[in-house]
Scaffold this active site. Structure first.
Site, PDB file in Angstrom:
ATOM      1  N   LYS A 102      37.629 -26.876 -16.820  1.00 47.31           N
ATOM      2  CA  LYS A 102      38.437 -27.488 -17.452  1.00 47.31           C
ATOM      3  C   LYS A 102      40.020 -26.958 -17.258  1.00 47.31           C
ATOM      4  O   LYS A 102      40.949 -28.810 -16.891  1.00 47.31           O
ATOM      5  CB  LYS A 102      38.076 -27.420 -18.698  1.00 47.31           C
ATOM      6  CG  LYS A 102      38.959 -28.905 -19.780  1.00 47.31           C
ATOM      7  CD  LYS A 102      38.503 -29.264 -20.629  1.00 47.31           C
ATOM      8  CE  LYS A 102      37.341 -30.514 -21.297  1.00 47.31           C
ATOM      9  NZ  LYS A 102      37.300 -31.013 -22.620  1.00 47.31           N
TER      10      LYS A 102
ATOM     11  N   GLY B 168      32.543 -29.094 -23.236  1.00 46.57           N
ATOM     12  CA  GLY B 168      31.763 -28.275 -22.615  1.00 46.57           C
ATOM     13  C   GLY B 168      30.193 -28.365 -22.262  1.00 46.57           C
ATOM     14  O   GLY B 168      29.804 -28.068 -21.224  1.00 46.57           O
ATOM     15  N   ARG B 169      29.696 -28.129 -23.583  1.00 42.42           N
ATOM     16  CA  ARG B 169      28.612 -28.295 -24.288  1.00 42.42           C
ATOM     17  C   ARG B 169      27.333 -29.029 -23.277  1.00 42.42           C
ATOM     18  O   ARG B 169      26.176 -29.013 -23.919  1.00 42.42           O
ATOM     19  CB  ARG B 169      28.106 -27.400 -24.821  1.00 42.42           C
ATOM     20  CG  ARG B 169      28.648 -27.594 -26.133  1.00 42.42           C
ATOM     21  CD  ARG B 169      28.403 -26.655 -27.470  1.00 42.42           C
ATOM     22  NE  ARG B 169      29.223 -27.675 -29.068  1.00 42.42           N
ATOM     23  CZ  ARG B 169      30.030 -27.104 -29.089  1.00 42.42           C
ATOM     24  NH1 ARG B 169      30.911 -26.347 -28.165  1.00 42.42           N
ATOM     25  NH2 ARG B 169      30.786 -27.186 -29.797  1.00 42.42           N
TER      26      ARG B 169
ATOM     27  N   HIS C 158       2.089 -13.993 -24.967  1.00 43.53           N
ATOM     28  CA  HIS C 158       1.722 -12.687 -24.834  1.00 43.53           C
ATOM     29  C   HIS C 158       2.692 -11.496 -25.077  1.00 43.53           C
ATOM     30  O   HIS C 158       3.101 -10.811 -24.658  1.00 43.53           O
ATOM     31  CB  HIS C 158       1.414 -12.417 -23.766  1.00 43.53           C
ATOM     32  CG  HIS C 158      -0.002 -13.424 -22.777  1.00 43.53           C
ATOM     33  ND1 HIS C 158      -1.208 -12.178 -23.153  1.00 43.53           N
ATOM     34  CD2 HIS C 158      -0.165 -14.662 -23.053  1.00 43.53           C
ATOM     35  CE1 HIS C 158      -2.041 -13.462 -22.841  1.00 43.53           C
ATOM     36  NE2 HIS C 158      -1.500 -14.413 -22.639  1.00 43.53           N
TER      37      HIS C 158
ATOM     38  N   GLU D  60      36.676 -15.614 -16.922  1.00 38.45           N
ATOM     39  CA  GLU D  60      35.768 -14.986 -15.998  1.00 38.45           C
ATOM     40  C   GLU D  60      35.098 -17.065 -14.387  1.00 38.45           C
ATOM     41  O   GLU D  60      35.324 -15.486 -13.986  1.00 38.45           O
ATOM     42  CB  GLU D  60      33.993 -15.186 -16.634  1.00 38.45           C
ATOM     43  CG  GLU D  60      33.665 -14.718 -18.244  1.00 38.45           C
ATOM     44  CD  GLU D  60      34.691 -15.295 -19.242  1.00 38.45           C
ATOM     45  OE1 GLU D  60      33.879 -14.785 -20.359  1.00 38.45           O
ATOM     46  OE2 GLU D  60      35.497 -16.259 -19.439  1.00 38.45           O
TER      47      GLU D  60
ATOM     48  N   LYS E 102      37.902 -13.145 -27.277  1.00 43.95           N
ATOM     49  CA  LYS E 102      39.079 -13.852 -25.972  1.00 43.95           C
ATOM     50  C   LYS E 102      40.188 -13.307 -25.769  1.00 43.95           C
ATOM     51  O   LYS E 102      40.625 -12.497 -25.407  1.00 43.95           O
ATOM     52  CB  LYS E 102      38.850 -15.046 -25.288  1.00 43.95           C
ATOM     53  CG  LYS E 102      37.658 -16.049 -24.827  1.00 43.95           C
ATOM     54  CD  LYS E 102      37.592 -16.873 -24.704  1.00 43.95           C
ATOM     55  CE  LYS E 102      36.865 -18.058 -24.306  1.00 43.95           C
ATOM     56  NZ  LYS E 102      37.598 -19.780 -23.928  1.00 43.95           N
TER      57      LYS E 102
END
Length: 523
Positions: A209, A269-270, A386, A215, A513
């Site tokens: 954005k 964003g999510r 399992h 990153e 951050k």
């Protein structure tokens, strides 16, 4: 207008729920199920190809009535209306929350800051369609004249988890393109992806954005450097596309203006996979399937917006989750998808749920004195059986479960699917019913284990009494996936409203951050 600030714990319904909880807690789930007069109508809901069964929960009809009363006292209906109409319910960031507008197929008006946002959404969808068709048809060429074979999505958080989960989930509908995702700032992660790629036939999507996310920008610059080892600056326009609001920084990077897709402040964003952030989805499965994904989400939006609370799937899922979190003090929920296609659903929902409702300050700015949020985890069936299901069955923790299944497989391997679904139903029943001492004793006698009854019997008893929701679709289609994702989005919203918190900011990610920035520059 903002949401109303109502502390749930001082409502009449909350107090009645505590009294009700003390009455119901001693009763086993089997006892509660046996004493329900109208099991099917009261504890299951059918919506298109989706059936949600709430009957394997430690609830009665009265429980649901009290939970609905809680939602009403917390003004949920008012909140839903504001959620869809563009009110700035994300108060701490002064933003509307309108990811629902991205899949609104009805040509209506939605106004944000005195501007109708619908035309811009339609224009962006048309651009996604046109771009997708150019890439898939081979009309779009790389710098050496070859068609695109691989697409790399560079983003993190919501710019990675949502698209990656959907691309994985809809692999059956895959186009000829190979889609890759680079998110972590770990250089090894980048190099492992790049070593498989040919720069002449690879398209890179940079999704950020602000175009300042550490990153994403670091990875994008490393990839650009790798690309320029065999190409030139002018070739960037054929191989790099961006989804961002920061036009100047994107242009400075070298991305051509016509290759920039917009993002908007009113989409978190999510919750952004429905926007141009989902460009990798459109390329992975074709625009028509991407559109079907949007359609499914829109249909769930309409169900959530228009259905009375007592028959509203996301509302009931949210309220039952609150019942366990705040009254039974359950701290985690497990997502069990009985299809390998949904192996990335749990990580996706971890961000959506835990980044949204992991808050300890209410909408009045006061520290809460009750539990919010849910720790969400999970895997696919039958792998989970399992791995960690031992703890669910015989451990000391109460862990409500969502079982997600499909009546039909996509490739039609009937025997496989019958065995898969036999396990699906068996786990639900085992968690609910358990196995008594008497049943174990009889089994051991029948099997001739007379000498071991005394020593082994305690270890073979299953308490049961473990709650779950059964979420069953006809089959995994783009439309049904849209319904499923939107269902969880609205569950998140409802829980945030009841808990009186702001679900759509995420200040909790900032401190780490800031410290990382200082540590890096001081090292």
């Amino acid at each position: 207008m903002a949401l109303k600030n109502i502390n749930p714990t001082i409502t009449t319904a909350w107090k009645k729920l505590y009294e009700h909880y003390n009455l119901i807690k001693p009763h086993h789930l089997n006892y509660l199920k046996e004493n329900r007069p109208n099991k099917k109508n009261d504890f299951s809901i059918q919506f298109q190809e989706l059936e949600v069964d709430f009957s394997n929960n430690r609830i009665t009809k009265e429980t649901l009535e009290l939970l609905i009363a809680l939602a009403q006292e917390c003004e949920l209906n008012d909140a839903i209306q504001k959620y869809f109409s563009g009110d700035k319910i994300n108060v701490t960031e002064n933003r509307a929350v309108l990811h629902t507008a991205l899949r609104n197929t009805v040509n209506q008006k939605i106004v944000v800051d005195n501007e109708n946002i619908v035309p811009e959404i339609s224009k962006t969808l048309q651009k996604i369609e046109s771009f997708t068709n150019k890439i898939l048809s081979g009309e779009w060429k790389g710098y050496s004249g070859k068609s695109i074979t691989d697409v790399v999505n560079i983003g993190i958080g919501g710019s990675d988890l949502g698209p990656q989960m959907v691309v994985e989930a809809l692999k059956y509908y895959k186009t000829h393109l190979n889609i890759h995702f680079i998110s972590n700032i770990d250089g090894d992660h980048v190099q492992e992806t790049l070593k498989e790629l040919n720069p002449e036939t690879t398209l890179f999507l940079i999704v950020s954005k602000t175009f300042t996310t550490q990153e994403t920008l670091t990875n994008a610059l490393t990839i650009k450097k790798w690309f320029l080892q065999s190409a030139t600056e002018k070739d960037i326009k054929n191989h790099f596309v961006a989804v961002s609001t920061n036009l100047q920084m994107v242009k400075d990077f070298g991305v051509a203006e016509e290759n920039i897709f917009p993002m908007w402040d009113w989409v978190g964003g999510r919750f952004s996979l429905w926007s141009a952030v989902g460009l990798s989805i459109s390329l992975a499965v074709g625009f028509e399937n991407f559109n079907q994904l949007l359609l499914g989400a829109h249909q769930m939006d309409n169900h959530f917006k228009k259905t009375p609370l007592e028959k509203n799937i996301p509302v009931l899922m949210a309220l039952i989750s609150i019942w366990y979190n705040n009254f039974f003090k359950a701290e985690t929920e497990v997502i069990l998808s009985y299809t390998e296609y949904l192996k990335s659903l749990a990580p996706y929902l971890q961000q959506a749920i835990m980044e949204s409702n992991g808050k300890s300050v209410d909408r009045n700015g006061n520290k809460v004195d009750y539990q919010t949020g849910n720790i969400v985890w999970g895997s696919t069936g039958t792998n989970a059986q399992h791995a960690f299901m031992q703890l669910l069955h015989q451990g000391t923790k109460l862990i409500p479960a969502d079982f997600i299944g499909f009546k039909e497989s996509l490739y039609g391997l009937t025997e496989h699917h019958q065995k898969l679904m036999a396990n699906f139903y068996a786990q639900i029943q085992a968690l609910s019913d358990g196995k008594t001492k008497e049943e174990v004793h009889l089994d051991m006698k029948v099997n001739g284990q007379f000498n071991q009854i005394e020593s082994l019997l305690p270890y073979k008893v299953f308490e049961g009494n473990k709650p779950s929701n059964t979420i069953l679709f006809k089959k995994l289609t783009p439309q049904n996936l849209g319904i499923l994702i939107a269902m969880y989005e609205h569950k998140i919203f409802v829980q945030g409203v009841i808990w009186n918190i702001y679900s759509y900011d995420q200040f909790g990610v900032e401190l780490g951050k800031e410290l990382a920035h200082k540590i890096y520059h001081n090292s």
